[in-house]
Design an enzyme around this catalytic site. Sequence first.
Site, PDB file in Angstrom:
ATOM      1  N   CYS A   1       0.549   1.984  -5.532  1.00  0.00           N
ATOM      2  CA  CYS A   1      -0.392   2.842  -6.241  1.00  0.00           C
ATOM      3  C   CYS A   1       0.199   4.208  -6.557  1.00  0.00           C
ATOM      4  O   CYS A   1       1.035   4.727  -5.836  1.00  0.00           O
ATOM      5  CB  CYS A   1      -1.674   3.026  -5.430  1.00  0.00           C
ATOM      6  SG  CYS A   1      -2.672   1.540  -5.302  1.00  0.00           S
TER       7      CYS A   1
ATOM      8  N   ARG B   1       0.182   2.742 -11.497  1.00  0.00           N
ATOM      9  CA  ARG B   1       1.052   1.992 -10.601  1.00  0.00           C
ATOM     10  C   ARG B   1       2.471   2.553 -10.693  1.00  0.00           C
ATOM     11  O   ARG B   1       2.930   2.936 -11.768  1.00  0.00           O
ATOM     12  CB  ARG B   1       1.071   0.501 -10.959  1.00  0.00           C
ATOM     13  CG  ARG B   1      -0.251  -0.199 -10.745  1.00  0.00           C
ATOM     14  CD  ARG B   1      -0.621  -0.304  -9.269  1.00  0.00           C
ATOM     15  NE  ARG B   1      -1.894  -1.011  -9.085  1.00  0.00           N
ATOM     16  CZ  ARG B   1      -3.059  -0.413  -9.014  1.00  0.00           C
ATOM     17  NH1 ARG B   1      -3.135   0.918  -9.125  1.00  0.00           N
ATOM     18  NH2 ARG B   1      -4.166  -1.114  -8.836  1.00  0.00           N
TER      19      ARG B   1
ATOM     20  N   HIS C   1       0.830  -1.207   0.000  1.00  0.00           N
ATOM     21  CA  HIS C   1       0.000   0.000   0.000  1.00  0.00           C
ATOM     22  C   HIS C   1       0.866   1.259   0.000  1.00  0.00           C
ATOM     23  O   HIS C   1       1.898   1.326   0.671  1.00  0.00           O
ATOM     24  CB  HIS C   1      -0.898   0.032   1.236  1.00  0.00           C
ATOM     25  CG  HIS C   1      -2.109  -0.833   1.125  1.00  0.00           C
ATOM     26  ND1 HIS C   1      -3.107  -0.608   0.202  1.00  0.00           N
ATOM     27  CD2 HIS C   1      -2.501  -1.936   1.836  1.00  0.00           C
ATOM     28  CE1 HIS C   1      -4.061  -1.511   0.347  1.00  0.00           C
ATOM     29  NE2 HIS C   1      -3.710  -2.336   1.321  1.00  0.00           N
TER      30      HIS C   1
END
Length: 272
Positions: free
Chosen positions: A240, A249, A171
Amino acid sequence: MGTRLVVRTLSELCVTVGTLIVLLVVYVLYWTGVRANSAMDSEVHRLQERWSAAAGGGQLPGQDPGARTGGNGGTGAAAGTDTPASPSATGQGTGAGKGAGGTGPGAKTAPRKNPPPSGESFAVMYIPRLGRSWAKPVLQGTGTDVLKKGLGHYDGTAGPGQTGNFAVAGHRRTYGDPLKDLPELRSGDPVVVTDGTTWFTYVVDGAPFTTRPDDVGVIDPVPAESGYRGPGRYLTLTTCEPEWGHSHRLIVWAHLDATRPMADGKPKALLS
């Protein structure tokens, strides 16, 4: 009286909705991070305890012997030194162009030997550029529940130190923000991974690369856009982009530079 009641009711409703929104923001930005950091610390501690117990028995159950021998096919370094990976192991001296060696876009890495069950942690990653205390567990799989507890290893990609592409996701924001500062990585930065028996030191090969979420070629054995010229032992980090979105990405590629038996102490990259 009727107008006052309506105004007061609407005011109270607005305050209630505003409070709920604030609580939601606190939960997403703060509480998920607290829980995720606690989960990641627990995973790292559990791994270290398991490795310590396994070291007493002389062997880590389920470990791939080929990965333990180091990136150059040897049996580890002498105490106080890291064993450099050979040019063929890093892919810097093979092939005639990008994606050479029959492993271009769409090709799949040979499945890792004895992969751990989905959701199980099996390695710890250190990235000095992101902080001296930055240490995150690597778990098998990239499902939502897995990424709440650390970094996720893409199924079907190579394991630490193996030939192919050791591909990992994390993340950027929420759940501990493990890869929040990934854009800070630059060419030459070390990324160290340990599986409990060996330290694998990878070296970043350029600034982060931005692509679309459906560009699965970035985790190929030889990613077409990485600049690598043939098969080697690579690491891919994905997260991300932008920081608070997921329309793209962010990708970082690295090659295996050196290995070192864990019993010999930390590698140079973690001592500077």
